[in-house]
Design a protein around this motif. Structure first.
Motif, PDB file in Angstrom:
ATOM      1  N   LEU A 170      31.860  -1.311 -24.576  1.00 55.71           N
ATOM      2  CA  LEU A 170      31.761  -1.470 -26.028  1.00 55.71           C
ATOM      3  C   LEU A 170      30.383  -1.960 -26.466  1.00 55.71           C
ATOM      4  N   ALA A 171      29.523  -2.287 -25.515  1.00 56.68           N
ATOM      5  CA  ALA A 171      28.178  -2.768 -25.852  1.00 56.68           C
ATOM      6  C   ALA A 171      27.406  -1.676 -26.596  1.00 56.68           C
ATOM      7  N   PRO A 172      26.648  -2.053 -27.620  1.00 58.29           N
ATOM      8  CA  PRO A 172      25.925  -1.046 -28.413  1.00 58.29           C
ATOM      9  C   PRO A 172      24.700  -0.490 -27.716  1.00 58.29           C
ATOM     10  N   SER A 173      24.279  -1.129 -26.625  1.00 61.68           N
ATOM     11  CA  SER A 173      23.038  -0.720 -25.971  1.00 61.68           C
ATOM     12  C   SER A 173      23.046  -1.176 -24.527  1.00 61.68           C
ATOM     13  N   ALA A 174      22.335  -0.423 -23.671  1.00 60.00           N
ATOM     14  CA  ALA A 174      22.160  -0.839 -22.276  1.00 60.00           C
ATOM     15  C   ALA A 174      21.323  -2.103 -22.177  1.00 60.00           C
ATOM     16  N   ARG A 175      20.665  -2.475 -23.259  1.00 61.85           N
ATOM     17  CA  ARG A 175      19.803  -3.654 -23.242  1.00 61.85           C
ATOM     18  C   ARG A 175      20.577  -4.967 -23.296  1.00 61.85           C
ATOM     19  N   VAL A 176      21.899  -4.924 -23.483  1.00 62.05           N
ATOM     20  CA  VAL A 176      22.652  -6.175 -23.594  1.00 62.05           C
ATOM     21  C   VAL A 176      23.763  -6.290 -22.551  1.00 62.05           C
ATOM     22  N   PHE A 177      23.700  -5.518 -21.476  1.00 57.49           N
ATOM     23  CA  PHE A 177      24.743  -5.588 -20.457  1.00 57.49           C
ATOM     24  C   PHE A 177      24.863  -6.991 -19.864  1.00 57.49           C
ATOM     25  N   GLY A 178      23.735  -7.631 -19.584  1.00 57.04           N
ATOM     26  CA  GLY A 178      23.775  -8.972 -19.019  1.00 57.04           C
ATOM     27  C   GLY A 178      24.382  -9.977 -19.978  1.00 57.04           C
ATOM     28  N   THR A 179      24.008  -9.885 -21.238  1.00 58.82           N
ATOM     29  CA  THR A 179      24.545 -10.790 -22.243  1.00 58.82           C
ATOM     30  C   THR A 179      26.053 -10.628 -22.376  1.00 58.82           C
ATOM     31  N   TYR A 180      26.519  -9.389 -22.335  1.00 57.87           N
ATOM     32  CA  TYR A 180      27.956  -9.152 -22.448  1.00 57.87           C
ATOM     33  C   TYR A 180      28.702  -9.644 -21.213  1.00 57.87           C
ATOM     34  N   ALA A 181      28.088  -9.533 -20.035  1.00 56.41           N
ATOM     35  CA  ALA A 181      28.703 -10.102 -18.835  1.00 56.41           C
ATOM     36  C   ALA A 181      28.843 -11.611 -18.984  1.00 56.41           C
ATOM     37  N   ALA A 182      27.837 -12.249 -19.574  1.00 56.54           N
ATOM     38  CA  ALA A 182      27.890 -13.689 -19.788  1.00 56.54           C
ATOM     39  C   ALA A 182      28.921 -14.069 -20.839  1.00 56.54           C
ATOM     40  N   LEU A 183      29.074 -13.253 -21.888  1.00 58.84           N
ATOM     41  CA  LEU A 183      30.093 -13.540 -22.908  1.00 58.84           C
ATOM     42  C   LEU A 183      31.496 -13.468 -22.303  1.00 58.84           C
ATOM     43  N   TYR A 184      31.706 -12.519 -21.387  1.00 56.62           N
ATOM     44  CA  TYR A 184      32.982 -12.490 -20.662  1.00 56.62           C
ATOM     45  C   TYR A 184      33.167 -13.791 -19.883  1.00 56.62           C
ATOM     46  N   ALA A 185      32.115 -14.223 -19.185  1.00 55.34           N
ATOM     47  CA  ALA A 185      32.207 -15.448 -18.388  1.00 55.34           C
ATOM     48  C   ALA A 185      32.490 -16.658 -19.263  1.00 55.34           C
ATOM     49  N   ALA A 208      25.915  -8.089 -13.673  1.00 52.27           N
ATOM     50  CA  ALA A 208      25.385  -7.137 -14.657  1.00 52.27           C
ATOM     51  C   ALA A 208      24.753  -5.927 -13.995  1.00 52.27           C
ATOM     52  N   LEU A 209      24.502  -5.982 -12.682  1.00 52.12           N
ATOM     53  CA  LEU A 209      24.004  -4.803 -11.984  1.00 52.12           C
ATOM     54  C   LEU A 209      25.029  -3.674 -11.985  1.00 52.12           C
ATOM     55  N   VAL A 210      26.324  -4.013 -12.122  1.00 53.91           N
ATOM     56  CA  VAL A 210      27.367  -2.970 -12.134  1.00 53.91           C
ATOM     57  C   VAL A 210      27.162  -2.000 -13.291  1.00 53.91           C
ATOM     58  N   PRO A 211      27.120  -2.467 -14.552  1.00 51.41           N
ATOM     59  CA  PRO A 211      26.892  -1.494 -15.638  1.00 51.41           C
ATOM     60  C   PRO A 211      25.483  -0.918 -15.631  1.00 51.41           C
ATOM     61  N   ASP A 212      24.525  -1.633 -15.050  1.00 56.06           N
ATOM     62  CA  ASP A 212      23.172  -1.079 -14.957  1.00 56.06           C
ATOM     63  C   ASP A 212      23.145   0.185 -14.107  1.00 56.06           C
ATOM     64  N   PHE A 213      23.878   0.179 -12.993  1.00 51.48           N
ATOM     65  CA  PHE A 213      23.824   1.278 -12.040  1.00 51.48           C
ATOM     66  C   PHE A 213      25.000   2.249 -12.135  1.00 51.48           C
ATOM     67  N   ILE A 214      26.184   1.750 -12.508  1.00 55.77           N
ATOM     68  CA  ILE A 214      27.410   2.546 -12.419  1.00 55.77           C
ATOM     69  C   ILE A 214      27.751   3.156 -13.774  1.00 55.77           C
TER      70      ILE A 214
END
Length: 427
Positions: free
Chosen positions: A355-370, A134-140
């Motif tokens: 497609l995430a609605p907010s930067a606050r859910v990047f980690g959750t979306y990474a987990a949903l992919y997993a 999740a650091l990828v969408p946080d920084f990139i």
């Protein structure tokens, strides 16, 4: 944790450096998992005669991951510290996982103790597995995420080679040292991460804090994992839900092509067990060579189009393998298929992030992919195996092609929804 904003702007990291650091974190995690998958079964076989029971214990980590990863990733999304929201979990989780990992061979004489350590390792390792990515969408920035994720996937793939080399060089004579070496790689990696990254400096973290300040009420970004999932399910735009389904379906096809290749080679091609097990080795190299170019194609032609093309190539390669049922033809088919599949593996999670609605859910979306991918890895071999029971081994690659084709149809539907909603810029 409290929503504490750093008092001074931390030093910014460039996209290349953060990509290398995230790749290092994933490399350390996957080195443990690959070595675990190859060397823990023999420890269990010393106590258990049932291959099914050994397989059940080894598959337990995937089942645990389906529940633990989304919850922990959501916790990291909601964490606010001066160090950021990801690094506190990595700084604690990775060393603890390394400690449990190095303990495994020392508990091998007692089955109950070995199982306790196995369960503890699976719990700890699953707890931070999606957090590093999740650091990828946080920084990139969104337009650069495909090439960053390609580097991460390459690092993940290289761990197969590392685990194999450590097994060949150390396991027979120094098994405990082999486990310790892999653990040392993890400790060195997390030390470099802790000295280099304060993810409170990331654009994603700063955007999340800004949204916290702007919105006093609870929203999707601060919601629990079940609320985030429910928001995706209720959305009239089905793109995110369909993408998770596509991840599961294509993950099933990919897992089926990997898990059953050895018996396929023995039953259909007349190969020995060892030769059949090596059929996919060249395709691993093909994947490594194709991963970064597919990221560049995605940035040039669009991620969904690139995914569709790559998935179609994978399905066509499985058809080719069905038509040319020779060892050489099968190796060529798997190489073409792996190159095509890289387009999906590199870009699917990036599309989901974007497609995430907010930067606050990047980690959750990474987990949903997993979760989608692991569910496919769990269901795929059983699904393809069931088709083999009905139709025979001769058509196994064709069965895989059919499953992959279903995934292609789903992604085509997503592409049409995005075009209809004029959201192409997001993916």
């Amino acid at each position: 944790m409290s929503t504490t904003i750093p008092t001074a702007p931390p030093r910014q990291l460039g996209p290349r450096r953060i990509t290398l650091l995230v790749a290092l974190a994933v490399f350390a995690q996957e080195s443990m998992w690959n070595f675990y998958d190859s060397q823990v079964p023999p420890l269990l076989r010393d106590h258990l005669a049932s291959a099914a029971l050994v397989g059940f214990i080894m598959g337990m980590d995937n089942l645990l991951g389906i529940f633990i990863q989304p919850w922990m990733a959501n916790r990291s999304d909601r964490t606010r510290t001066r160090w950021g929201r990801r690094m506190p979990y990595l700084a604690v989780g990775m060393p603890l996982a390394a400690l449990l990992f190095v303990t495994l061979p020392h508990t091998a004489d007692s089955l109950p103790l070995l199982i306790v350590v196995i369960v503890a390792f699976a719990l700890v390792s699953n707890s931070f597995k999606p957090i590093g990515e999740a650091l990828v969408p946080d920084f990139i920035a969104p337009e650069r995420r495909s090439r960053a994720n390609a580097a991460v996937k390459i690092a993940s793939s290289l761990t197969v080679i590392v685990a194999a080399l450590v097994s060949i060089l150390l396991v027979d004579d120094h098994p405990a040292l082999a486990f310790a070496l892999i653990a040392l790689i993890t400790l060195v990696s997390v030390t470099v991460l802790c000295l280099s990254i304060r993810d409170s400096s990331s654009p994603g973290y700063q955007a999340a804090v800004a949204e916290d300040a702007a919105e006093e009420s609870t929203s999707v970004g601060q919601a629990r994992i079940r609320d985030t999932i429910w928001e995706i399910v209720r959305d009239t735009d089905r793109s995110r839900l369909l993408l998770i389904v596509a991840i599961l379906v294509f993950g099933s096809a990919w897992a089926g092509s990997r898990a059953l290749v050895t018996p396929y080679g023995m039953e259909t091609l007349g190969l020995s067990r060892g030769d059949a097990g090596g059929l996919t080795l060249p395709s691993g190299v093909a994947f490594l060579l194709a991963a970064y170019p597919t990221a560049l194609f995605a940035e040039r032609f669009g991620r969904l189009r690139t995914m569709i093309a790559g998935m179609a190539i994978f399905a066509a390669a499985m058809v080719l393998g069905t038509l040319v049922q020779t060892p050489t033809g099968t190796v060529v088919a798997f190489c073409i298929g792996a190159a095509g599949a890289s387009a999906f593996l590199v870009n699917a999670v990036v599309v989901l992030w974007n497609l995430a609605p907010s930067a606050r859910v990047f980690g959750t979306y990474a987990a949903l992919y997993a979760v989608g991918w692991q569910s496919g890895a769990f269901l795929g071999p059983a699904l393809i195996g069931g088709a083999v029971d009905i139709l025979g081994w001769q058509t196994m690659l064709l069965d895989i092609a059919v499953v992959a084709a279903i995934a292609v149809v789903i992604v085509v539907r997503i592409d049409r929804l995005q075009r209809r909603g004029d959201l192409e810029r997001a993916v």
